[in-house]
Design a protein around this motif. Structure first.
Motif, PDB file in Angstrom:
ATOM      1  N   GLU A  43       0.825  -1.203   0.000  1.00 32.95           N
ATOM      2  CA  GLU A  43       0.000   0.000   0.000  1.00 32.95           C
ATOM      3  C   GLU A  43       0.860   1.255   0.000  1.00 32.95           C
ATOM      4  N   ASP A  44       2.121   1.154   0.433  1.00 29.89           N
ATOM      5  CA  ASP A  44       3.036   2.298   0.449  1.00 29.89           C
ATOM      6  C   ASP A  44       3.857   2.399  -0.831  1.00 29.89           C
ATOM      7  N   ARG A  45       3.576   1.557  -1.794  1.00 29.14           N
ATOM      8  CA  ARG A  45       4.301   1.534  -3.063  1.00 29.14           C
ATOM      9  C   ARG A  45       3.707   2.594  -3.997  1.00 29.14           C
ATOM     10  N   TYR A  46       4.585   3.302  -4.703  1.00 33.05           N
ATOM     11  CA  TYR A  46       4.179   4.310  -5.676  1.00 33.05           C
ATOM     12  C   TYR A  46       4.625   3.871  -7.064  1.00 33.05           C
ATOM     13  N   TYR A  47       4.170   4.571  -8.077  1.00 29.65           N
ATOM     14  CA  TYR A  47       4.549   4.239  -9.456  1.00 29.65           C
ATOM     15  C   TYR A  47       6.058   4.288  -9.652  1.00 29.65           C
ATOM     16  N   CYS A  48       6.741   5.085  -8.866  1.00 27.21           N
ATOM     17  CA  CYS A  48       8.191   5.257  -9.013  1.00 27.21           C
ATOM     18  C   CYS A  48       9.000   4.273  -8.160  1.00 27.21           C
ATOM     19  N   THR A  49       8.339   3.476  -7.333  1.00 27.03           N
ATOM     20  CA  THR A  49       9.036   2.493  -6.493  1.00 27.03           C
ATOM     21  C   THR A  49       9.505   1.344  -7.372  1.00 27.03           C
ATOM     22  N   PRO A  50      10.802   1.037  -7.358  1.00 24.40           N
ATOM     23  CA  PRO A  50      11.274  -0.100  -8.157  1.00 24.40           C
ATOM     24  C   PRO A  50      10.555  -1.389  -7.764  1.00 24.40           C
ATOM     25  N   ASP A  51      10.289  -2.236  -8.750  1.00 25.51           N
ATOM     26  CA  ASP A  51       9.592  -3.497  -8.494  1.00 25.51           C
ATOM     27  C   ASP A  51      10.340  -4.395  -7.518  1.00 25.51           C
ATOM     28  N   ASP A  52      11.674  -4.292  -7.511  1.00 16.23           N
ATOM     29  CA  ASP A  52      12.473  -5.164  -6.643  1.00 16.23           C
ATOM     30  C   ASP A  52      12.882  -4.484  -5.336  1.00 16.23           C
ATOM     31  N   PHE A  56      10.275  -0.546   3.789  1.00 13.14           N
ATOM     32  CA  PHE A  56      10.301  -0.789   5.232  1.00 13.14           C
ATOM     33  C   PHE A  56       9.910   0.432   6.049  1.00 13.14           C
ATOM     34  N   GLY A  57       9.720   1.571   5.423  1.00 10.17           N
ATOM     35  CA  GLY A  57       9.325   2.747   6.191  1.00 10.17           C
ATOM     36  C   GLY A  57       9.005   3.918   5.290  1.00 10.17           C
ATOM     37  N   ARG A  58       8.367   4.909   5.901  1.00 19.16           N
ATOM     38  CA  ARG A  58       8.003   6.102   5.152  1.00 19.16           C
ATOM     39  C   ARG A  58       8.029   7.305   6.081  1.00 19.16           C
ATOM     40  N   PHE A  66      11.350   4.523   2.231  1.00 22.52           N
ATOM     41  CA  PHE A  66      12.630   3.823   2.286  1.00 22.52           C
ATOM     42  C   PHE A  66      12.402   2.364   1.940  1.00 22.52           C
ATOM     43  N   ALA A  67      13.386   1.769   1.279  1.00 21.70           N
ATOM     44  CA  ALA A  67      13.240   0.368   0.873  1.00 21.70           C
ATOM     45  C   ALA A  67      14.601  -0.307   0.796  1.00 21.70           C
ATOM     46  N   PHE A  68      14.565  -1.624   0.926  1.00 22.34           N
ATOM     47  CA  PHE A  68      15.735  -2.448   0.640  1.00 22.34           C
ATOM     48  C   PHE A  68      15.690  -2.749  -0.856  1.00 22.34           C
ATOM     49  N   PHE A  69      16.810  -2.605  -1.534  1.00 17.31           N
ATOM     50  CA  PHE A  69      16.878  -2.868  -2.970  1.00 17.31           C
ATOM     51  C   PHE A  69      17.461  -4.255  -3.179  1.00 17.31           C
TER      52      PHE A  69
END
Length: 86
Positions: A43-52, A56-58, A66-69
């Motif tokens: 639910e915190d994913r946006y169109y610009c968030t990489p698929d991979d 883990f936070g916002r 923020f995300a782990f790549f």
């Protein structure tokens, strides 16, 4: 997305700190630092968030998160994955 990773130990430590803040001071990391813990929440994913990317936070502002790549899921241990800010 359908792919779920185990929460890394370092993030589990942050979750523990958040729980202690709630218990001892009636506040959260969100209150003190403006950081919402949101592990693997699409639910915190946006169109610009990489698929991979495994979120883990916002910040709660302007879609910053923020995300782990995972480099196309080639990294299985999130402790080894770089952190990205989107």
């Amino acid at each position: 997305m359908g792919v779920h990773y185990k929460m890394p130990a370092s993030l589990e430590g942050i979750v523990r700190i958040d729980k202690e803040l709630r218990k001892q001071h009636d506040g959260t990391l969100q209150d003190y630092m403006g950081f919402y813990i949101s592990f693997n929440n699409d639910e915190d994913r946006y169109y610009c968030t990489p698929d991979d990317a495994i979120i883990f936070g916002r910040t709660g502002a302007d879609g910053d998160h923020f995300a782990f790549f995972t480099f196309n899921r080639s990294i299985s241990d999130l402790e080894e994955a770089p952190v990205i800010f989107i």
